[in-house]
Enzyme design. Structure first.
Site, PDB file in Angstrom:
ATOM      1  N   GLN A  59      -9.339  48.271  24.825  1.00  0.00           N
ATOM      2  CA  GLN A  59      -9.529  47.616  23.700  1.00  0.00           C
ATOM      3  C   GLN A  59      -9.037  45.967  23.888  1.00  0.00           C
ATOM      4  O   GLN A  59      -7.974  45.704  23.981  1.00  0.00           O
ATOM      5  CB  GLN A  59      -8.505  48.382  22.397  1.00  0.00           C
ATOM      6  CG  GLN A  59      -8.960  47.278  21.135  1.00  0.00           C
ATOM      7  CD  GLN A  59      -8.563  48.119  19.880  1.00  0.00           C
ATOM      8  OE1 GLN A  59      -7.211  47.695  19.686  1.00  0.00           O
ATOM      9  NE2 GLN A  59      -8.889  48.954  19.144  1.00  0.00           N
ATOM     10  N   TYR A  96      -7.088  42.405  11.718  1.00  0.00           N
ATOM     11  CA  TYR A  96      -7.031  41.194  12.662  1.00  0.00           C
ATOM     12  C   TYR A  96      -7.969  39.998  12.949  1.00  0.00           C
ATOM     13  O   TYR A  96      -8.765  39.936  12.108  1.00  0.00           O
ATOM     14  CB  TYR A  96      -6.807  42.063  14.192  1.00  0.00           C
ATOM     15  CG  TYR A  96      -5.708  43.000  13.937  1.00  0.00           C
ATOM     16  CD1 TYR A  96      -4.206  42.487  13.963  1.00  0.00           C
ATOM     17  CD2 TYR A  96      -5.886  44.290  14.199  1.00  0.00           C
ATOM     18  CE1 TYR A  96      -3.217  43.793  13.993  1.00  0.00           C
ATOM     19  CE2 TYR A  96      -4.615  45.425  14.056  1.00  0.00           C
ATOM     20  CZ  TYR A  96      -3.632  44.865  13.990  1.00  0.00           C
ATOM     21  OH  TYR A  96      -2.408  45.631  13.950  1.00  0.00           O
ATOM     22  N   ARG A 156      -2.809  47.439  -0.261  1.00  0.00           N
ATOM     23  CA  ARG A 156      -1.849  48.031  -1.148  1.00  0.00           C
ATOM     24  C   ARG A 156      -2.462  49.570  -1.433  1.00  0.00           C
ATOM     25  O   ARG A 156      -1.848  50.196  -2.114  1.00  0.00           O
ATOM     26  CB  ARG A 156      -1.339  47.451  -2.286  1.00  0.00           C
ATOM     27  CG  ARG A 156      -0.732  45.907  -2.275  1.00  0.00           C
ATOM     28  CD  ARG A 156       0.284  46.161  -1.360  1.00  0.00           C
ATOM     29  NE  ARG A 156       1.603  46.838  -1.727  1.00  0.00           N
ATOM     30  CZ  ARG A 156       2.561  47.291  -1.217  1.00  0.00           C
ATOM     31  NH1 ARG A 156       2.890  47.162  -0.097  1.00  0.00           N
ATOM     32  NH2 ARG A 156       3.651  48.017  -1.945  1.00  0.00           N
ATOM     33  N   CYS A 207       5.466  57.066  15.108  1.00  0.00           N
ATOM     34  CA  CYS A 207       4.419  56.385  15.573  1.00  0.00           C
ATOM     35  C   CYS A 207       3.965  55.191  15.010  1.00  0.00           C
ATOM     36  O   CYS A 207       4.460  53.885  15.464  1.00  0.00           O
ATOM     37  CB  CYS A 207       2.994  57.275  15.721  1.00  0.00           C
ATOM     38  SG  CYS A 207       2.489  57.815  14.041  1.00  0.00           S
ATOM     39  N   VAL A 223      24.263  84.142  10.319  1.00  0.00           N
ATOM     40  CA  VAL A 223      25.276  84.410  11.364  1.00  0.00           C
ATOM     41  C   VAL A 223      26.587  83.896  10.798  1.00  0.00           C
ATOM     42  O   VAL A 223      26.738  82.655  10.524  1.00  0.00           O
ATOM     43  CB  VAL A 223      24.949  83.729  12.730  1.00  0.00           C
ATOM     44  CG1 VAL A 223      26.149  83.941  13.854  1.00  0.00           C
ATOM     45  CG2 VAL A 223      23.706  83.868  13.280  1.00  0.00           C
TER      46      VAL A 223
HETATM   47 FE1  SF4 Z   1       2.906  60.248  14.122  1.00  0.00          FE
HETATM   48 FE2  SF4 Z   1       3.624  62.268  14.914  1.00  0.00          FE
HETATM   49 FE3  SF4 Z   1       3.973  61.912  12.351  1.00  0.00          FE
HETATM   50 FE4  SF4 Z   1       1.394  62.444  13.375  1.00  0.00          FE
HETATM   51  S1  SF4 Z   1       3.379  63.823  13.206  1.00  0.00           S
HETATM   52  S2  SF4 Z   1       2.301  60.961  11.961  1.00  0.00           S
HETATM   53  S3  SF4 Z   1       1.628  61.219  15.394  1.00  0.00           S
HETATM   54  S4  SF4 Z   1       4.823  60.835  13.993  1.00  0.00           S
END
Ligand code: SF4
Length: 700
Positions: free
Chosen positions: A100, A170, A258, A349, A457
């Site tokens: 990309q 972007y 938003r 992520c 336990v």
């Molecule tokens: Fe990101 Fe993993 Fe949460 Fe999915 S489950 S949003 S990939 S951190």
């Protein structure tokens, strides 16, 4: 009969025949400048998992266009060997990969290279917190040339295709939008001239890559007030195809928008109709190039339904490949029950990608660490390990141990594994948290883990004689020392008032686990003491349960009015205000509402509960709870928060009832997750600890 016949139907992007109709979408990983094997290992594992065509994270075409210091620079030689290793590894694994081409424009990070961001016009960005420099004609020409050179270099390095990033706000998207392009020259003004830069880039890249496949990612809806109309979006798609695009990949929303787009509270498939609009416009214009839909699709079965609907030709999924690199191969081979499903939390992520932390995945902490944690390691001598507590840390520890060859027994007092994920799964938009529980139930059974559920336990003798014990016993709710705040969780209806020592009746006071356990018993006037993620989630749940507007599969979106109705119905629109049936107040002493939640989720959920009528208060001092509710000091005056139910959600403390016994008995043990400490502990850290401890114990 072929499973997923629509996804298996042959399709090509330009000269590239694809193995199926699921793409792995672009993700910036913050691994792109690392010298180790991590970047290649990430893509190779996903190629092995049947990902088909993968699109890399954005590779900046110049330093000015980098989103940060961790971005690849495709036109700089020191980055080329790294990409060669990626391409060679992916091809050896039977995969396909596109690079990309990226330029952040006014979203660029000035600190990365000391370059003030470039943009069509000097319009301040709330995302990058800067006012960019308007590009000169010379800078525009040079940037187009940078894209062209980057495309040529990608093909020379062996990439199977190139994608131009023209979405998500972007640079190319900025030129297309009247919000950010306020020029009055050949590169701006009317919509024709706002298309000039995007199509000039496509034309230039096409010229330099020859017949190599070219995808263009463009925005199907910017979700920014005053930005491009649907008609302009469609015209841009047609123009890109005329300029040489072989496929149009439709993204949604800007970083400054938003309107939540990727968060878990957005229904699955919510944005596909915008890609469908682009496809319809292209077909009307006589073009048959494939159109790719994306965002909030997290299973192969959803992708199959979407393609079957005819709205788009392919589906691009990104985060689901973080959660499970083998999502395609497992699904196609009939093992969908073993797919670790992306839950849309963004916490490991997108939240990481916006900073400098390497991207990973909350439910799959191996993501981005594949070279560090090879798929299966064998214990020299199989060991027996008891894991006590089956929440996030315990589940992942048990998985890593069993995958490493250990014999594992997993203990929990509940009848089902999952811990706090079972509670989270009740919250609007978080039903997918139960998919994580489903995954671990199936995967742990596959790995031979022995479930010892329904067993609290209390004595370590119950565990037998394991070589090692992993304590993942989680947390307990923190109590508060406010007069009248003594818990009475036993009452199950708001009318079950209790009598104080002074002889007055008090509202029901319960902790958050009891609130989640019996939502229907919560009254009409609720005061929640504490305002972290759990408190906000509880408020969201109470709002939705009351109003009956649970989030489910979206209604079709066709046009702006339909979008607006959708946003309001799901409390996703900023500035809307519902008439709440239940009166809910969320409050805390210090800090902000939702503190501790992920950066990309917090604002959206807080916006949603406020739009649904939840009152939020910070800098509160609690005085007492009496028969009328909670008395507080706020804004310098005494106030009453009327309540028939008071929920204490003021944090957590470690729950570790066993380590003293184990230590006294000399039994080797390791404490992980919330049982170890709660400061800074969250699900990301808990899963990661489970992986690290489980892997280490299995291999020692
Ligand atoms: Fe990101 Fe993993 Fe949460 Fe999915 S489950 S949003 S990939 S951190």
């Amino acid at each position: 009969m072929v499973a997923f016949p629509q996804l298996h139907a042959p399709i090509a992007i330009g000269t590239l025949l694809l193995p199926h109709r699921v793409l792995m979408g672009s993700m910036h990983l913050n691994l792109e400048t690392t010298e180790g094997p991590e970047l290649a290992a990430f893509y190779v594992e996903r190629a092995r998992g049947g990902a088909g065509l993968m699109v890399t994270g954005g590779a900046a075409v110049s330093r000015a266009g980098a989103g940060g210091a961790g971005y690849a620079l495709i036109n700089e030689p020191e980055h080329w060997d790294r990409w060669r290793r990626v391409v060679d590894g992916v091809h050896d694994a039977g995969g396909l990969i596109a690079l990309q081409l990226f330029h952040a424009g006014r979203y660029a990070d000035e600190a990365a290279f000391g370059i003030r961001p470039l943009a069509p016009s000097a319009v301040y960005s709330t995302y990058s917190k800067c006012t960019p420099q308007p590009m000169t004609a010379t800078q525009i020409a040079a940037t187009i040339a940078d894209f062209a050179a980057g495309g040529a270099k990608a093909i020379e390095l062996g990439f199977d295709a190139v994608e131009i990033m023209g979405s998500e706000g972007y640079l190319i998207n900025q030129f297309a939008s009247p919000v950010t392009n306020q020029r009055e020259d050949e590169w701006g003004g009317d919509s024709d001239r706002r298309r000039a830069f995007p199509t000039a880039v496509t034309t230039a890249v096409r010229l330099t890559i020859g017949s190599a496949p070219l995808l263009v990612r463009m925005s199907g809806a910017d979700l920014v007030p005053g930005s491009s109309s649907g008609r302009e979006v469609n015209a841009l798609a047609v123009a890109h195809v005329s300029a040489g695009a072989d496929a149009i990949d439709v993204g949604i929303g800007w970083h400054e928008s938003r309107v939540p787009t990727t968060q878990s509270l957005v229904p699955h498939g919510a944005w596909i109709d915008f890609a469908a609009g682009v496809k319809a416009a292209l077909r009307d214009a006589g073009s048959s190039v494939p159109v790719i839909g994306s965002n909030r699709v997290n299973s192969i079965s959803q992708a199959e339904r979407i393609v079957a609907s005819g709205k788009v030709d392919l589906v691009s999924m990104a985060r689901p490949f973080l959660a499970d690199p083998f999502i395609v191969s497992k699904s196609f081979s009939g093992d969908a029950q073993l797919v670790n499903t992306c839950i849309g939390c963004n916490e490991a992520c997108i939240d990481h990608s916006l900073g400098i932390k390497p991207v990973s995945c909350l439910v799959n902490p191996r993501a981005g660490r594949e070279s560090q944690f090879p798929l299966r390691t064998r214990a020299v001598t199989p060991r027996t390990v008891a894991v006590v507590g089956a929440g996030p840390a315990g589940m992942e520890a048990a998985r890593a141990l069993a995958a490493g060859g250990a014999r594992v027994a997993l203990w929990d007092s509940g009848q089902r594994i999952g811990g706090q994920f079972l509670m989270a799964g009740m919250v609007p938009g978080k039903a997918d948290f139960l998919e994580t529980v489903r995954y671990f139930e199936n995967e742990l059974a596959r790995l031979g883990v022995q479930f010892r559920l329904g067993n609290a336990v209390t004595d370590i003798a119950q565990l037998g004689h394991p070589h090692h014990v992993v304590l993942a016993t989680g947390v307990l709710p923190r109590t508060v020392t406010v007069p009248g705040a003594a818990l009475n969780n036993a009452f199950t209806t708001p009318g079950d008032d209790r009598v104080s020592s002074a002889g007055t009746t008090l509202p029901r006071v319960i902790d958050y686990p009891h609130a989640f356990a019996d939502v229907s018993s919560i009254g009409e006037r609720v005061a929640i003491i504490g305002a972290g993620g759990i408190a906000v989630d509880l408020a969201h749940l109470l709002v939705e349960v009351t109003s009956g507007s649970c989030l489910g599969e979206p209604a079709p979106l066709s046009g702006r009015a339909s979008l607006d109705r959708f946003l309001v119905a799901h409390h996703l629109a900023e500035g809307t205000q519902a008439s709440p049936v239940r009166q809910i107040t969320v409050m805390r002493r210090t800090g902000s509402i939702g503190a501790g939640m992920g950066i990309t989720t917090r604002w959206a959920v807080v916006q949603a509960i406020r739009a649904a009528g939840v009152r939020t208060l910070t800098d509160v001092r609690y005085d007492r709870i009496d028969q009328r509710g909670v008395w507080i000091e706020h804004d310098g005056r005494e106030q009453l928060i009327e309540a028939d139910t008071v929920v204490i959600a003021a944090g957590q403390v470690p729950n570790d009832p066993l380590s003293a016994q184990l230590a006294a008995s000399g039994i080797a043990h390791t404490v992980i997750g919330g049982a170890l400490h709660t400061a800074g502990m969250n699900a990301v850290a808990a899963f990661e600890q489970g992986l690290r401890v489980g892997t280490a114990l299995a291999t020692t």
